[in-house]
Write an enzyme that holds these catalytic residues in place. Structure first.
Site, mmCIF file in Angstrom:
data_model
loop_
_atom_site.group_PDB
_atom_site.id
_atom_site.type_symbol
_atom_site.label_atom_id
_atom_site.label_comp_id
_atom_site.label_asym_id
_atom_site.label_seq_id
_atom_site.Cartn_x
_atom_site.Cartn_y
_atom_site.Cartn_z
ATOM 1 N N ASP A 1 42.436 -7.985 66.818
ATOM 2 C CA ASP A 1 43.243 -6.933 67.062
ATOM 3 C C ASP A 1 44.334 -6.874 66.193
ATOM 4 O O ASP A 1 44.163 -7.195 64.902
ATOM 5 C CB ASP A 1 43.763 -6.789 68.567
ATOM 6 C CG ASP A 1 44.592 -5.343 68.747
ATOM 7 O OD1 ASP A 1 43.701 -4.209 68.769
ATOM 8 O OD2 ASP A 1 45.678 -5.380 68.953
ATOM 9 N N TYR B 1 54.626 0.890 64.049
ATOM 10 C CA TYR B 1 54.748 0.362 62.192
ATOM 11 C C TYR B 1 54.629 1.802 61.672
ATOM 12 O O TYR B 1 53.455 2.591 61.873
ATOM 13 C CB TYR B 1 53.582 -0.385 62.169
ATOM 14 C CG TYR B 1 53.063 -0.682 60.855
ATOM 15 C CD1 TYR B 1 53.847 -1.840 60.172
ATOM 16 C CD2 TYR B 1 52.259 -0.314 60.088
ATOM 17 C CE1 TYR B 1 53.409 -2.230 58.889
ATOM 18 C CE2 TYR B 1 51.592 -0.481 58.678
ATOM 19 C CZ TYR B 1 52.582 -1.657 58.357
ATOM 20 O OH TYR B 1 51.977 -1.809 57.115
ATOM 21 N N HIS C 1 36.212 -4.530 73.218
ATOM 22 C CA HIS C 1 37.350 -5.000 72.556
ATOM 23 C C HIS C 1 37.667 -6.524 72.936
ATOM 24 O O HIS C 1 38.729 -6.905 71.911
ATOM 25 C CB HIS C 1 38.279 -4.098 72.791
ATOM 26 C CG HIS C 1 39.655 -4.083 71.592
ATOM 27 N ND1 HIS C 1 39.287 -3.714 70.391
ATOM 28 C CD2 HIS C 1 40.825 -4.079 71.735
ATOM 29 C CE1 HIS C 1 40.529 -3.837 69.762
ATOM 30 N NE2 HIS C 1 41.169 -4.080 70.659
#
Length: 323
Positions: free
Chosen positions: A103, A232, A299
């Site tokens: 990730d 971010y 994931h």
């Protein structure tokens, strides 16, 4: 987990929590977690590589789990995490290591390699491939309820998470991120509301696992954990690009041995342009890349399918330790 030891290492004026197992004289493997993870996400891989003769080190990123909060968590960047990784290697007297990331840990590895490639013996990324810093564009092509768009709104994620205890937040995110569809809320719904209280955990994620994650995030909170991958912004990205330019790094290609492990049911594959990048541009940026697809993987392949992932990791490490 008794064979995994815990300690604190001072790096960049923070006490970095580090989990470690294996011989101190062995080749080093550093594991970098994603969200909403901590060192514990690598428990299966750490034991496997240590038993195979490697030294496994898994830090908590600053502001996560047992680690000190940085003095200004709202200013934490990928570059800070890359610098912490470099400082950790220096503090432990490690000249070179294998890096394994998942990730946003993969994004930290990408930046670290571009800046300090001479310190890396090889790298493995999971879920998210090697990707040089670039402006985040996915929000332009997905609905307003896209989870990252929502969590980027000032105060929205804090309000959403703040209604619940840390354990429930982690539970909901593990359920959401284990699905094959991108988490998208409707107009009058928050991201945490997508998961119903009656929805079971993934079968490979136990209540005991959830208790461990919940307790650690109860200590740290989610501010820094959300800051780096979700808050971010393009200005920070441009700053990182300018650093690469100042370091005279104009070619983003890396020739270090690499492995990308991805589950075919990982929702990230449905982000706009991701499949095209993986099948095209990625190999041109990382010529020595191998890819491994896990048909049932989601994931969290390292926790969902530890035996398959461990074998891929060990094959890679063994092959590139002998080269």
């Amino acid at each position: 987990m008794e064979q995994i030891e815990h300690k604190y290492v001072e790096v960049n004026w923070l006490n970095l929590h580090v989990a470690e197992t294996g011989s101190g004289n062995s080749p080093v493997v550093v594991f970098l977690h994603g969200f909403p993870e901590i060192w514990y996400t690598w428990r299966y891989q750490m034991i496997a590589v240590a038993e195979a003769g490697f030294r496994a080190i898994a830090p908590d990123f600053r502001g996560h789990g047992l680690l000190d909060q940085p003095p200004e968590p709202e200013k934490t960047t990928f570059l800070d995490l890359a610098n912490d990784t470099l400082a950790l290697l220096d503090a432990l007297g490690i000249s070179k290591a294998f890096l394994i990331g998942k990730d946003f840990g993969s994004a930290v590895i990408s930046l670290f390699i571009l800046l300090h490639g001479e310190r890396v013996s090889g790298f493995i990324t999971m879920g998210v491939p090697f990707l040089p810093p670039q402006p985040f564009k996915y929000t332009e092509y997905l609905p307003e309820g896209f989870y990252i768009s929502r969590w980027r709104e000032p105060g929205r994620a804090e309000a959403d998470f703040g209604r619940l205890d840390a354990k429930t937040v982690v539970r909901n995110i593990y359920i959401l991120f284990s699905r094959s569809e991108i988490p998208i809320a409707n107009e009058k719904q928050e991201i945490m509301d997508i998961v119903q209280p009656s929805t079971p955990l993934p079968p490979w994620f136990s209540e005991e696992d959830l208790e461990i994650y919940g307790a650690l995030y109860e200590k740290s909170g989610f501010q820094t954990a959300l800051q780096v991958p979700y808050w971010y912004n393009d200005n920070l990205c441009l700053f990182e690009l300018s650093l690469l330019e100042q370091a005279n790094i104009k070619d983003p290609r890396v020739h270090i041995p690499a492995l990308f492990i991805v589950g075919d049911k990982d929702y990230f594959l449905k982000f706009p342009g991701v499949k095209d990048y993986i099948s095209g541009g990625l190999k041109s940026l990382v010529p020595n890349l191998q890819m491994a697809n896990l048909p049932e993987g989601t994931h969290f392949v390292q926790e969902q399918l530890p035996d398959e992932v461990n074998q891929l990791v060990l094959d890679f490490l063994t092959r590139n330790s002998q080269s």
